[in-house]
Design an enzyme around this catalytic site. Sequence first.
Site, PDB file in Angstrom:
ATOM      1  N   PHE A 125      11.295   6.157  -3.980  1.00 13.75           N
ATOM      2  CA  PHE A 125      11.406   4.693  -3.900  1.00 13.75           C
ATOM      3  C   PHE A 125      11.305   4.150  -5.321  1.00 13.75           C
ATOM      4  O   PHE A 125      10.319   4.415  -6.008  1.00 13.75           O
ATOM      5  CB  PHE A 125      10.247   4.193  -3.034  1.00 13.75           C
ATOM      6  CG  PHE A 125      10.153   2.724  -2.802  1.00 13.75           C
ATOM      7  CD1 PHE A 125      10.974   2.096  -1.873  1.00 13.75           C
ATOM      8  CD2 PHE A 125       9.197   1.963  -3.457  1.00 13.75           C
ATOM      9  CE1 PHE A 125      10.844   0.732  -1.615  1.00 13.75           C
ATOM     10  CE2 PHE A 125       9.059   0.604  -3.209  1.00 13.75           C
ATOM     11  CZ  PHE A 125       9.882  -0.013  -2.276  1.00 13.75           C
ATOM     12  N   ALA A 126      12.341   3.442  -5.764  1.00 16.18           N
ATOM     13  CA  ALA A 126      12.381   2.987  -7.154  1.00 16.18           C
ATOM     14  C   ALA A 126      12.428   1.463  -7.192  1.00 16.18           C
ATOM     15  O   ALA A 126      13.505   0.861  -7.078  1.00 16.18           O
ATOM     16  CB  ALA A 126      13.590   3.593  -7.867  1.00 16.18           C
ATOM     17  N   ARG A 273     -28.509  21.987  -1.230  1.00 19.22           N
ATOM     18  CA  ARG A 273     -29.125  21.885  -2.559  1.00 19.22           C
ATOM     19  C   ARG A 273     -30.640  21.627  -2.440  1.00 19.22           C
ATOM     20  O   ARG A 273     -31.061  20.646  -1.805  1.00 19.22           O
ATOM     21  CB  ARG A 273     -28.440  20.747  -3.324  1.00 19.22           C
ATOM     22  CG  ARG A 273     -29.115  20.354  -4.612  1.00 19.22           C
ATOM     23  CD  ARG A 273     -28.886  21.361  -5.703  1.00 19.22           C
ATOM     24  NE  ARG A 273     -29.336  20.855  -6.985  1.00 19.22           N
ATOM     25  CZ  ARG A 273     -29.509  21.612  -8.047  1.00 19.22           C
ATOM     26  NH1 ARG A 273     -29.275  22.914  -7.993  1.00 19.22           N
ATOM     27  NH2 ARG A 273     -29.906  21.082  -9.189  1.00 19.22           N
ATOM     28  N   GLN A 341     -22.554  11.434  -7.528  1.00 21.46           N
ATOM     29  CA  GLN A 341     -23.985  11.191  -7.739  1.00 21.46           C
ATOM     30  C   GLN A 341     -24.827  12.166  -6.902  1.00 21.46           C
ATOM     31  O   GLN A 341     -25.842  12.680  -7.372  1.00 21.46           O
ATOM     32  CB  GLN A 341     -24.313   9.730  -7.365  1.00 21.46           C
ATOM     33  CG  GLN A 341     -25.618   9.237  -7.924  1.00 21.46           C
ATOM     34  CD  GLN A 341     -25.597   9.122  -9.453  1.00 21.46           C
ATOM     35  OE1 GLN A 341     -24.535   9.085 -10.063  1.00 21.46           O
ATOM     36  NE2 GLN A 341     -26.771   9.105 -10.059  1.00 21.46           N
ATOM     37  N   GLY A 344     -24.907  15.329  -8.622  1.00 17.20           N
ATOM     38  CA  GLY A 344     -25.544  15.305  -9.944  1.00 17.20           C
ATOM     39  C   GLY A 344     -24.622  15.913 -10.993  1.00 17.20           C
ATOM     40  O   GLY A 344     -23.395  15.779 -10.922  1.00 17.20           O
ATOM     41  N   GLU A 368       1.603   1.031  -5.221  1.00 14.61           N
ATOM     42  CA  GLU A 368       2.053   0.290  -4.024  1.00 14.61           C
ATOM     43  C   GLU A 368       1.340  -1.063  -3.904  1.00 14.61           C
ATOM     44  O   GLU A 368       1.020  -1.530  -2.809  1.00 14.61           O
ATOM     45  CB  GLU A 368       1.946   1.148  -2.758  1.00 14.61           C
ATOM     46  CG  GLU A 368       2.871   2.351  -2.857  1.00 14.61           C
ATOM     47  CD  GLU A 368       3.354   2.918  -1.548  1.00 14.61           C
ATOM     48  OE1 GLU A 368       3.333   2.204  -0.547  1.00 14.61           O
ATOM     49  OE2 GLU A 368       3.772   4.094  -1.563  1.00 14.61           O
ATOM     50  N   SER A 371      -5.086  -3.696  -6.120  1.00 16.07           N
ATOM     51  CA  SER A 371      -6.040  -4.425  -5.253  1.00 16.07           C
ATOM     52  C   SER A 371      -5.880  -5.935  -5.440  1.00 16.07           C
ATOM     53  O   SER A 371      -6.018  -6.712  -4.484  1.00 16.07           O
ATOM     54  CB  SER A 371      -7.478  -4.017  -5.592  1.00 16.07           C
ATOM     55  OG  SER A 371      -7.675  -2.663  -5.272  1.00 16.07           O
TER      56      SER A 371
HETATM   57  N1  CAA Z   1       8.282  -8.649   4.487  1.00 22.47           N
HETATM   58  C1  CAA Z   1       9.454  -9.309   4.445  1.00 22.47           C
HETATM   59  N2  CAA Z   1       9.737 -10.222   3.489  1.00 22.47           N
HETATM   60  C2  CAA Z   1       8.799 -10.450   2.551  1.00 22.47           C
HETATM   61  C3  CAA Z   1       7.550  -9.775   2.532  1.00 22.47           C
HETATM   62  C4  CAA Z   1       7.312  -8.849   3.566  1.00 22.47           C
HETATM   63  N3  CAA Z   1       6.156  -8.164   3.612  1.00 22.47           N
HETATM   64  N4  CAA Z   1       6.834 -10.219   1.489  1.00 22.47           N
HETATM   65  C5  CAA Z   1       7.582 -11.137   0.865  1.00 22.47           C
HETATM   66  N5  CAA Z   1       8.774 -11.268   1.511  1.00 22.47           N
HETATM   67  C6  CAA Z   1       9.888 -12.153   1.166  1.00 22.47           C
HETATM   68  C7  CAA Z   1       9.390 -13.580   0.998  1.00 22.47           C
HETATM   69  O1  CAA Z   1       9.394 -14.268   2.235  1.00 22.47           O
HETATM   70  C8  CAA Z   1      10.389 -14.147   0.016  1.00 22.47           C
HETATM   71  O2  CAA Z   1      11.579 -14.530   0.676  1.00 22.47           O
HETATM   72  P1  CAA Z   1      11.891 -16.107   0.933  1.00 22.47           P
HETATM   73  O3  CAA Z   1      11.876 -16.748  -0.421  1.00 22.47           O
HETATM   74  O4  CAA Z   1      13.206 -16.093   1.612  1.00 22.47           O
HETATM   75  O5  CAA Z   1      10.756 -16.595   1.798  1.00 22.47           O
HETATM   76  C9  CAA Z   1      10.748 -12.950  -0.845  1.00 22.47           C
HETATM   77  O6  CAA Z   1      10.398 -11.794  -0.111  1.00 22.47           O
HETATM   78  C10 CAA Z   1       9.990 -12.935  -2.154  1.00 22.47           C
HETATM   79  O7  CAA Z   1       8.621 -12.996  -1.870  1.00 22.47           O
HETATM   80  P2  CAA Z   1       7.624 -13.754  -2.843  1.00 22.47           P
HETATM   81  O8  CAA Z   1       8.166 -15.125  -3.146  1.00 22.47           O
HETATM   82  O9  CAA Z   1       6.268 -13.668  -2.254  1.00 22.47           O
HETATM   83  O10 CAA Z   1       7.770 -12.879  -4.171  1.00 22.47           O
HETATM   84  P3  CAA Z   1       6.897 -12.820  -5.480  1.00 22.47           P
HETATM   85  O11 CAA Z   1       7.824 -12.599  -6.623  1.00 22.47           O
HETATM   86  O12 CAA Z   1       5.966 -14.016  -5.531  1.00 22.47           O
HETATM   87  O13 CAA Z   1       6.063 -11.473  -5.313  1.00 22.47           O
HETATM   88  C11 CAA Z   1       4.257 -10.073  -4.657  1.00 22.47           C
HETATM   89  C12 CAA Z   1       5.132 -11.284  -4.331  1.00 22.47           C
HETATM   90  C13 CAA Z   1       3.308  -9.973  -3.467  1.00 22.47           C
HETATM   91  C14 CAA Z   1       3.455 -10.288  -5.911  1.00 22.47           C
HETATM   92  C15 CAA Z   1       5.169  -8.832  -4.764  1.00 22.47           C
HETATM   93  O14 CAA Z   1       5.947  -8.868  -5.928  1.00 22.47           O
HETATM   94  C16 CAA Z   1       4.397  -7.535  -4.754  1.00 22.47           C
HETATM   95  O15 CAA Z   1       4.021  -7.052  -3.688  1.00 22.47           O
HETATM   96  N6  CAA Z   1       4.157  -6.943  -5.961  1.00 22.47           N
HETATM   97  C17 CAA Z   1       3.620  -5.601  -6.059  1.00 22.47           C
HETATM   98  C18 CAA Z   1       4.748  -4.608  -6.150  1.00 22.47           C
HETATM   99  C19 CAA Z   1       4.376  -3.275  -5.623  1.00 22.47           C
HETATM  100  O16 CAA Z   1       3.680  -3.131  -4.637  1.00 22.47           O
HETATM  101  N7  CAA Z   1       4.890  -2.250  -6.283  1.00 22.47           N
HETATM  102  C20 CAA Z   1       4.671  -0.924  -5.867  1.00 22.47           C
HETATM  103  C21 CAA Z   1       5.835  -0.079  -6.247  1.00 22.47           C
HETATM  104  S1  CAA Z   1       6.026   1.420  -5.327  1.00 22.47           S
HETATM  105  C22 CAA Z   1       4.966   2.535  -6.076  1.00 22.47           C
HETATM  106  O17 CAA Z   1       3.843   2.243  -6.268  1.00 22.47           O
HETATM  107  C23 CAA Z   1       5.475   3.858  -6.515  1.00 22.47           C
HETATM  108  C24 CAA Z   1       5.233   5.005  -5.649  1.00 22.47           C
HETATM  109  O18 CAA Z   1       6.103   5.854  -5.573  1.00 22.47           O
HETATM  110  C25 CAA Z   1       3.946   5.209  -4.925  1.00 22.47           C
END
Ligand code: CAA
Length: 385
Positions: A125-126, A273, A341, A344, A368, A371
């Site tokens: 997933f990119a 222990r 802890q 130790g 993903e 927090s």
């Molecule tokens: N389901 C469906 N639609 C969703 C949604 C959801 N859970 N969450 C948001 N949307 C929709 C919103 O409704 C919005 O659409 P509309 O404008 O039509 O309503 C659109 O998506 C954009 O949403 P936001 O306006 O909330 O977007 P934002 O830019 O403010 O970002 C955020 C919100 C929560 C900060 C988001 O960017 C986020 O989750 N950031 C973290 C990214 C992340 O988790 N990255 C992990 C990458 S994967 C990884 O870690 C690698 C791996 O391989 C493990």
Amino acid sequence: MNSLLHLSETQRAIVDTAREFCAAEVTPYAAQWDRDAHFDPTLTHKLGELGFLGMMIPEAHDGLGLDTTTYLLALEEISAADASVGVLMSVHNSLPTQMLLKYGSEAQRREFLGPLARGEKLGAFALSEPDAGSDAAAMRAQAVRDGDDWVLNGTKAWISAGGHAGVVLAMVRTDSSDARKGAKGIGAFIVTPDLPGFKVGKKENKMGLRASETVQLVFDNMRVPGDRLLGDPTQGFVYALQSLESGRLGIATQALGIARAAYDHARAYARERQQFGQAIGEFQGVQFKLADMATRINAARSLIHATAAAKDRGEAVGEYASMCKLFATETAMWVTTQAIQVFGGYGYTTDYPVEKLFRDAKVTEIYEGTSEIQRVVIGRAALKG
Ligand code: CAA
């Protein structure tokens, strides 16, 4: 420690299979893989043979067609044995697979789901980029239409198993008219490593989860056939965030597995222990630690399974998936700290497994969605509801 859950016969069989698999194929090697930062590609085939890479893929596409709860039970077992194998299983089952299932065309599902379910191809997933992490919509990678194809350029970052993946779901900007169109101008593409211009970039040297390879992927004038676009070319960001709900439940469960493993080690050590003429578990100070660990672990598991059940009933669980991730990952960090802890000085050495669990736990509070991002999702939902 599954005592509060009532498992069906199928679920019991899946848990037993996962435990047997871990005892034979994972636990004996996990410390060495960690030391060598070695990703074992044969694991993909082995997990595929068990059906663990297609747990929620319908049987028509060679998956097991199971529900979220059963998938998470298996994932907890795998993650308790080695969180690096856990993240492989979580990302694969939760992100690319779920995106294809939910938003893929019939032809795309037919072509890609079978190989993913059978473990012939690993999914990745990119979404993130070097300068677009929490603010994922600030991505710059660009797709430009050229006849029936798209030409992709850009660098995606923090891709779990990206160097071994056979199918990558990549989010790329399709509308260049306004970089801050953010969410609205992003498409999701099914990218495969055979495409000319697909390159594996920098491999990260990480503190934990060292047997899970994390790389950058570089798209260098990569020509992608038009039929590799998933759904609507402007909705890829929404698809990704929706799939991350499933992903966050997976990472919550990975953290739960880590916490459970740390608790099990601490409990066993507390019994054996000896200090001041008795097992250290006889001291109330140590008992209280074990009590708090067990309470938090069971609370995390209960929240995860209640959320999984609601998801399987078709309910919207976005903020609950975030609560699961927030609570379970902070639990994993806390429990692994307490476990060290209890051990130790020995806990601080690589002679015992708890320092690895502590290092592995940390990233669950970061990837993903950190927090802090989970709190944003939960806080926004609180004000809306
Ligand atoms: N389901 C469906 N639609 C969703 C949604 C959801 N859970 N969450 C948001 N949307 C929709 C919103 O409704 C919005 O659409 P509309 O404008 O039509 O309503 C659109 O998506 C954009 O949403 P936001 O306006 O909330 O977007 P934002 O830019 O403010 O970002 C955020 C919100 C929560 C900060 C988001 O960017 C986020 O989750 N950031 C973290 C990214 C992340 O988790 N990255 C992990 C990458 S994967 C990884 O870690 C690698 C791996 O391989 C493990």
